[in-house]
Design an enzyme around this catalytic site. Structure first.
Site, PDB file in Angstrom:
ATOM      1  N   HIS A 177       1.508  -4.877  -7.316  1.00  0.00           N
ATOM      2  CA  HIS A 177       2.868  -4.509  -7.795  1.00  0.00           C
ATOM      3  C   HIS A 177       2.996  -5.011  -9.240  1.00  0.00           C
ATOM      4  CE1 HIS A 177       7.004  -3.446  -7.673  1.00  0.00           C
ATOM      5  NE2 HIS A 177       7.501  -4.401  -6.890  1.00  0.00           N
ATOM      6  N   HIS A 194      -0.476   4.853  -7.938  1.00  0.00           N
ATOM      7  CA  HIS A 194       0.917   4.576  -7.581  1.00  0.00           C
ATOM      8  C   HIS A 194       1.191   5.112  -6.187  1.00  0.00           C
ATOM      9  CE1 HIS A 194       5.296   4.346  -7.844  1.00  0.00           C
ATOM     10  NE2 HIS A 194       5.093   3.511  -8.845  1.00  0.00           N
ATOM     11  N   ASP A 215       2.362  -0.278 -15.799  1.00  0.00           N
ATOM     12  CA  ASP A 215       1.737  -1.546 -16.177  1.00  0.00           C
ATOM     13  C   ASP A 215       0.563  -1.356 -17.136  1.00  0.00           C
ATOM     14  OD1 ASP A 215       3.416  -3.246 -14.733  1.00  0.00           O
ATOM     15  OD2 ASP A 215       2.351  -2.826 -12.882  1.00  0.00           O
ATOM     16  N   ARG A 223      14.758  -4.165  10.469  1.00  0.00           N
ATOM     17  CA  ARG A 223      13.851  -4.776  11.421  1.00  0.00           C
ATOM     18  C   ARG A 223      13.066  -3.655  12.091  1.00  0.00           C
ATOM     19  NH1 ARG A 223      10.570  -5.685  15.677  1.00  0.00           N
ATOM     20  NH2 ARG A 223      10.827  -7.728  16.636  1.00  0.00           N
TER      21      ARG A 223
HETATM   22  C1  ACO Z   1       4.976  -1.314 -11.488  1.00  0.00           C
HETATM   23  C2  ACO Z   1       4.072  -1.141 -10.319  1.00  0.00           C
HETATM   24  O1  ACO Z   1       4.152  -1.876  -9.374  1.00  0.00           O
HETATM   25  S1  ACO Z   1       2.999   0.164 -10.368  1.00  0.00           S
HETATM   26  C3  ACO Z   1       1.630  -0.316  -9.334  1.00  0.00           C
HETATM   27  C4  ACO Z   1       0.837  -1.407  -9.994  1.00  0.00           C
HETATM   28  N1  ACO Z   1      -0.352  -1.715  -9.221  1.00  0.00           N
HETATM   29  C5  ACO Z   1      -1.591  -1.475  -9.690  1.00  0.00           C
HETATM   30  O2  ACO Z   1      -1.813  -0.989 -10.783  1.00  0.00           O
HETATM   31  C6  ACO Z   1      -2.725  -1.924  -8.783  1.00  0.00           C
HETATM   32  C7  ACO Z   1      -3.822  -0.884  -8.703  1.00  0.00           C
HETATM   33  N2  ACO Z   1      -3.393   0.251  -7.902  1.00  0.00           N
HETATM   34  C8  ACO Z   1      -3.478   0.250  -6.547  1.00  0.00           C
HETATM   35  O3  ACO Z   1      -3.965  -0.696  -5.930  1.00  0.00           O
HETATM   36  C9  ACO Z   1      -2.897   1.437  -5.781  1.00  0.00           C
HETATM   37  O4  ACO Z   1      -2.965   2.591  -6.565  1.00  0.00           O
HETATM   38  C10 ACO Z   1      -1.449   1.185  -5.347  1.00  0.00           C
HETATM   39  C11 ACO Z   1      -1.377  -0.068  -4.477  1.00  0.00           C
HETATM   40  C12 ACO Z   1      -0.528   0.997  -6.531  1.00  0.00           C
HETATM   41  C13 ACO Z   1      -0.960   2.395  -4.565  1.00  0.00           C
HETATM   42  O5  ACO Z   1      -1.691   2.410  -3.422  1.00  0.00           O
HETATM   43  P1  ACO Z   1      -1.558   3.481  -2.262  1.00  0.00           P
HETATM   44  O6  ACO Z   1      -0.447   4.416  -2.440  1.00  0.00           O
HETATM   45  O7  ACO Z   1      -1.555   2.704  -1.020  1.00  0.00           O
HETATM   46  O8  ACO Z   1      -2.814   4.318  -2.482  1.00  0.00           O
HETATM   47  P2  ACO Z   1      -4.135   4.112  -1.733  1.00  0.00           P
HETATM   48  O9  ACO Z   1      -4.501   2.683  -1.797  1.00  0.00           O
HETATM   49  O10 ACO Z   1      -3.975   4.757  -0.412  1.00  0.00           O
HETATM   50  O11 ACO Z   1      -5.127   4.917  -2.618  1.00  0.00           O
HETATM   51  C14 ACO Z   1      -5.737   6.116  -2.234  1.00  0.00           C
HETATM   52  C15 ACO Z   1      -7.193   6.024  -2.631  1.00  0.00           C
HETATM   53  O12 ACO Z   1      -7.278   5.821  -4.033  1.00  0.00           O
HETATM   54  C16 ACO Z   1      -7.926   4.593  -4.310  1.00  0.00           C
HETATM   55  N3  ACO Z   1      -7.221   3.910  -5.391  1.00  0.00           N
HETATM   56  C17 ACO Z   1      -5.904   3.923  -5.627  1.00  0.00           C
HETATM   57  N4  ACO Z   1      -5.635   3.202  -6.711  1.00  0.00           N
HETATM   58  C18 ACO Z   1      -6.809   2.738  -7.150  1.00  0.00           C
HETATM   59  C19 ACO Z   1      -7.159   1.905  -8.223  1.00  0.00           C
HETATM   60  N5  ACO Z   1      -6.225   1.423  -9.064  1.00  0.00           N
HETATM   61  N6  ACO Z   1      -8.456   1.606  -8.383  1.00  0.00           N
HETATM   62  C20 ACO Z   1      -9.387   2.071  -7.557  1.00  0.00           C
HETATM   63  N7  ACO Z   1      -9.109   2.854  -6.512  1.00  0.00           N
HETATM   64  C21 ACO Z   1      -7.820   3.181  -6.321  1.00  0.00           C
HETATM   65  C22 ACO Z   1      -7.841   3.782  -3.039  1.00  0.00           C
HETATM   66  O13 ACO Z   1      -8.874   2.851  -2.955  1.00  0.00           O
HETATM   67  C23 ACO Z   1      -7.921   4.857  -1.990  1.00  0.00           C
HETATM   68  O14 ACO Z   1      -9.254   5.245  -1.844  1.00  0.00           O
HETATM   69  P3  ACO Z   1      -9.873   5.541  -0.389  1.00  0.00           P
HETATM   70  O15 ACO Z   1      -9.077   6.676   0.116  1.00  0.00           O
HETATM   71  O16 ACO Z   1     -11.283   5.846  -0.696  1.00  0.00           O
HETATM   72  O17 ACO Z   1      -9.654   4.268   0.384  1.00  0.00           O
HETATM   73  O1  OAA Z   2       7.732   2.007  -7.247  1.00  0.00           O
HETATM   74  C1  OAA Z   2       6.772   1.279  -6.986  1.00  0.00           C
HETATM   75  O2  OAA Z   2       6.182   1.265  -5.892  1.00  0.00           O
HETATM   76  C2  OAA Z   2       6.225   0.353  -8.006  1.00  0.00           C
HETATM   77  C3  OAA Z   2       6.779   0.601  -9.367  1.00  0.00           C
HETATM   78  O3  OAA Z   2       6.341   1.478 -10.074  1.00  0.00           O
HETATM   79  C4  OAA Z   2       7.902  -0.208  -9.803  1.00  0.00           C
HETATM   80  O4  OAA Z   2       8.419  -1.014  -9.035  1.00  0.00           O
HETATM   81  O5  OAA Z   2       8.322  -0.050 -10.967  1.00  0.00           O
END
Ligand code: ACO
Ligand code: OAA
Length: 379
Positions: free
Chosen positions: A227, A270, A321, A365
């Site tokens: 996040h 995302h 980010d 919940r």
């Molecule tokens: C402001 C914010 O909070 S924005 C989010 C900031 N977070 C990040 O940048 C962390 C890196 N990103 C991630 O970990 C993910 O993209 C998340 C957690 C943000 C979203 O995850 P989810 O919606 O659960 O997507 P999910 O994890 O199912 O991804 C689908 C596939 O893409 C891959 N993937 C997604 N993001 C990434 C990444 N950044 N790097 C490598 N692989 C990725 C996953 O490994 C998955 O592959 P698989 O199907 O082979 O297992």
């Molecule tokens: O919406 C989300 O899951 C993460 C995000 O981009 C934020 O909180 O700004």
């Protein structure tokens, strides 16, 4: 249905795709890659309004008129000073503490010392929200300064929010282009519907707990690298690849290696947006302006090389980010300060949601499907 029911229920792991409630605070639309705060496109707000105006909008549902803005700004400016107790408690924390832990502790202390903490009225919650918005910059900046062996810089009430933030961080107000880029980042970070930290705040609020407890929990949720912690993690990636001229050529081999090691590439992907984060073009434009201003073309080259490699290899696009991390780096912030800056912005969205949750509350919940050992006798 109950926790012990034997029929296999459908599991929504990570609550993916589950709509748990309504909200009027913001609308994230992945089909059009758009984001509205109270109906206004965030790009237009970033171009035309200040962070203070956006905070007012998120809390009140409407933009302020001139008098309302003047009153709000005067109030925010009057609340910026840290109490001696907060400063003393921050001083007691080890310099090795993660700044998000310092922020979490400071919010908790502000709550514990507020005689009105248990008052759940909308008026009291709004007053608490404005005070947190006004004081978080001093907390974030003071913590960075003490880690650098520097003294606290007192807030100035003749400066707007972002200019004062940068003044407290660095002891001087940078050029307008830097202040504007910072303000844009605060607007973009302010609110994003039911993200993990906002949802945490709403879960805590749903138990009839107080606003400070909800915000403290939200800070903890934001800290994680999946996040808000991703803006810090993006900078670690850039540093690992190399910030010097020519390092962009190493982005692709670095990515191949990282993917082979099954690493998540921070700043990409995302949960909601699958074809682009609505906020990235605006923040990227601010980053380009900063790169020109600080004459650091190598940072943009690296940014673009890694983005190209990631989108070519995995078709996963950057999130907010990704541009904000290097932007804060150029402004001179420590990498560890990036996620606390996110807190200072998101306090507006979190508290708007806390107040919305209280207006139409239901205990949050969900159910779980038991997959442990069957019932057995205690020997
Ligand atoms: C402001 C914010 O909070 S924005 C989010 C900031 N977070 C990040 O940048 C962390 C890196 N990103 C991630 O970990 C993910 O993209 C998340 C957690 C943000 C979203 O995850 P989810 O919606 O659960 O997507 P999910 O994890 O199912 O991804 C689908 C596939 O893409 C891959 N993937 C997604 N993001 C990434 C990444 N950044 N790097 C490598 N692989 C990725 C996953 O490994 C998955 O592959 P698989 O199907 O082979 O297992
Ligand atoms: O919406 C989300 O899951 C993460 C995000 O981009 C934020 O909180 O700004």
């Amino acid at each position: 249905m109950s926790d012990t029911q034997t029929v296999e229920p459908h599991i929504y792991k990570g609550l993916t795709g589950v709509v748990v409630d309504t909200t009027a605070v913001s609308k994230v639309n992945p089909e059009t890659n758009s984001l509205l705060y109270r109906g206004y496109p965030v790009q237009e707000l970033a171009a035309k309004k200040s962070f203070e105006e956006v905070a007012y909008l998120l809390w009140h549902g409407e933009l302020p008129n001139d008098q309302e803005l003047a009153d709000f700004e005067a109030l925010e400016r009057s609340l910026r000073h840290l109490s001696p107790m907060i400063k003393r408690i921050i001083d007691e924390l080890p310099l090795t503490a993660h700044p998000m832990d310092v922020v979490r502790t400071a919010v908790s202390v502000i709550g514990a010392s507020d005689p009105d903490a248990e008052n759940p009225s909308p008026q009291s919650d709004l007053a608490k929200s404005i005070r947190l918005m006004a004081q978080l910059p001093a907390i974030v900046c003071y913590d960075q300064r003490r880690r650098r062996g520097q003294d606290l810089v007192e807030p100035r009430d003749d400066l707007g929010y972002s200019a004062n933030f940068l003044h407290m961080a660095f002891g001087e107000v940078p050029e307008l282009v830097v202040v504007n880029a910072f303000d844009v980042s605060m607007i973009l970070y302010a609110e994003h519907s039911f993200n993990a930290s906002t949802f945490t705040a709403r879960v805590i609020t749903s138990t009839l707990s107080d606003l400070y407890s909800a915000v403290t929990g939200a800070v903890g949720a934001l800290k994680g690298a999946l996040h808000g912690g991703a803006n810090e993690a993006v900078m670690h990636t850039f540093t690992e690849i190399g910030l010097e001229a020519g390092s962009a050529a190493r982005a692709e081999p670095w990515l191949e290696q990282a993917l082979a090691e099954k690493r998540k590439i921070m700043g990409f992907g995302h949960r909601v947006y699958k074809s682009g984060d609505s906020r990235v073009p605006t923040m990227r434009a601010s980053l380009v302006t900063l790169v020109d201003h600080y004459q650091k073309p190598e940072l943009l080259e690296l940014y673009e090389a890694l983005e190209t490699a990631m989108t070519t290899r995995k078709a996963i696009l950057p999130n907010l980010d990704y541009p904000s991390g290097p932007a804060y780096h150029l402004m001179g912030f420590d990498t560890l300060t990036f996620t606390p800056i996110f807190v200072a912005a998101r306090i507006t969205g979190w508290t708007a949601h806390i107040m919305e949750q209280k207006k139409s509350n239901a205990l949050i919940r969900p159910l779980s499907a038991y997959n442990g050992v069957d019932q057995r006798q205690v020997p």
